[in-house]
Design a protein around this motif. Structure first.
Motif, mmCIF file in Angstrom:
data_model
loop_
_atom_site.group_PDB
_atom_site.id
_atom_site.type_symbol
_atom_site.label_atom_id
_atom_site.label_comp_id
_atom_site.label_asym_id
_atom_site.label_seq_id
_atom_site.Cartn_x
_atom_site.Cartn_y
_atom_site.Cartn_z
ATOM 1 N N LEU A 7 0.822 -1.361 -0.071
ATOM 2 C CA LEU A 7 -0.062 -0.070 0.018
ATOM 3 C C LEU A 7 0.760 1.305 -0.039
ATOM 4 C CD1 LEU A 7 -2.822 -0.938 2.535
ATOM 5 C CD2 LEU A 7 -2.710 -0.853 -0.168
ATOM 6 N N TYR A 11 0.503 3.831 4.219
ATOM 7 C CA TYR A 11 -0.806 3.149 4.187
ATOM 8 C C TYR A 11 -0.587 2.473 5.457
ATOM 9 C CZ TYR A 11 -1.887 5.283 -0.148
ATOM 10 O OH TYR A 11 -1.876 6.229 -1.079
ATOM 11 N N ILE A 29 -5.907 6.539 3.018
ATOM 12 C CA ILE A 29 -6.032 6.613 1.654
ATOM 13 C C ILE A 29 -6.443 7.859 0.979
ATOM 14 C CG2 ILE A 29 -6.621 5.373 -0.422
ATOM 15 C CD1 ILE A 29 -6.191 2.550 1.478
ATOM 16 N N ILE A 68 -4.608 5.419 -6.062
ATOM 17 C CA ILE A 68 -5.540 5.386 -4.740
ATOM 18 C C ILE A 68 -6.422 4.186 -4.865
ATOM 19 C CG2 ILE A 68 -7.424 6.627 -3.831
ATOM 20 C CD1 ILE A 68 -4.336 7.607 -3.269
ATOM 21 N N ASN A 71 -4.990 1.074 -4.125
ATOM 22 C CA ASN A 71 -4.977 0.967 -2.696
ATOM 23 C C ASN A 71 -6.021 0.622 -1.911
ATOM 24 O OD1 ASN A 71 -1.863 1.442 -2.713
ATOM 25 N ND2 ASN A 71 -2.100 3.528 -2.670
#
Length: 144
Positions: A7, A11, A29, A68, A71
Motif C-alpha cells: 500500500l 498506508y 488513503i 488510490i 490501494n
C-alpha cells in the motif's frame, strides 16, 4: 504496522478486522489522494510519479486516481464487492470530480492485475467506449 510493498509507506493495513482500524486505513488513503491532488496543483507534478513531468495534467490526475483505487482495492475494506465498489463507484466519482470523462472497463479486474500504465491504457480505452455510448444515446434521442 506499515506495509509499504503493498500500500505504500503512508498506508497502514488494519491490525485486526475492527471497523475502526478499517475506517482509519480508508481515511489515510483518501487523505493521501487529496494531498497528492494539492501537490499536483501547487507544483505541476507529484514526487514519486511514474508519469513524465511534461505529460498532460489529465494523465497526472489519472495516475493519482489509479494508485488510490489500487490501494483501496488492496486494502479490501469490505467482505465482498471491493473491486466493484472501487472500479464502478469510487473511480468514476474521482474521474468526474476531476473533470475527466468516466470509463467503461471491459474487465475491472485490470485494477488488480496490471501496472499503473497498463490500467491507464485500459481506462482511456474505456473512456472512448463511454463517449461512444453517450453519442449513440444522444443519436437515438435525436440530440445532436
Amino acid at each position: 504496522m506499515g506495509i509499504g510493498g503493498i500500500l505504500g509507506p503512508n498506508y497502514y493495513a488494519p491490525s485486526s478486522t475492527s471497523l475502526d482500524d478499517t475506517k482509519q486505513a480508508v481515511n489515510i488513503i483518501f487523505e493521501d489522494y487529496y494531498s497528492k491532488l494539492q501537490e499536483l496543483k501547487r507544483n505541476g507534478y507529484v514526487v514519486g510519479s511514474l508519469i513524465d513531468e511534461n505529460a498532460p495534467l489529465e494523465d497526472k490526475k489519472l495516475e493519482i486516481i489509479i494508485r488510490i483505487c489500487q490501494n483501496l482495492d488492496q486494502l479490501h475494506a469490505f467482505r465482498d464487492a471491493n473491486l466493484r465498489t472501487v472500479a464502478f463507484l469510487v473511480m468514476q466519482r474521482m474521474l468526474i470530480e476531476n473533470g475527466i470523462t468516466p470509463t467503461v472497463f471491459d474487465d475491472p479486474n485490470c485494477i488488480d492485475m496490471m501496472s499503473v500504465n497498463e490500467i491507464m491504457q485500459k481506462l482511456k480505452e474505456g473512456q472512448n467506449k463511454y463517449r461512444e455510448i453517450v453519442e449513440e444515446s444522444n443519436r437515438l434521442k435525436g440530440d445532436t
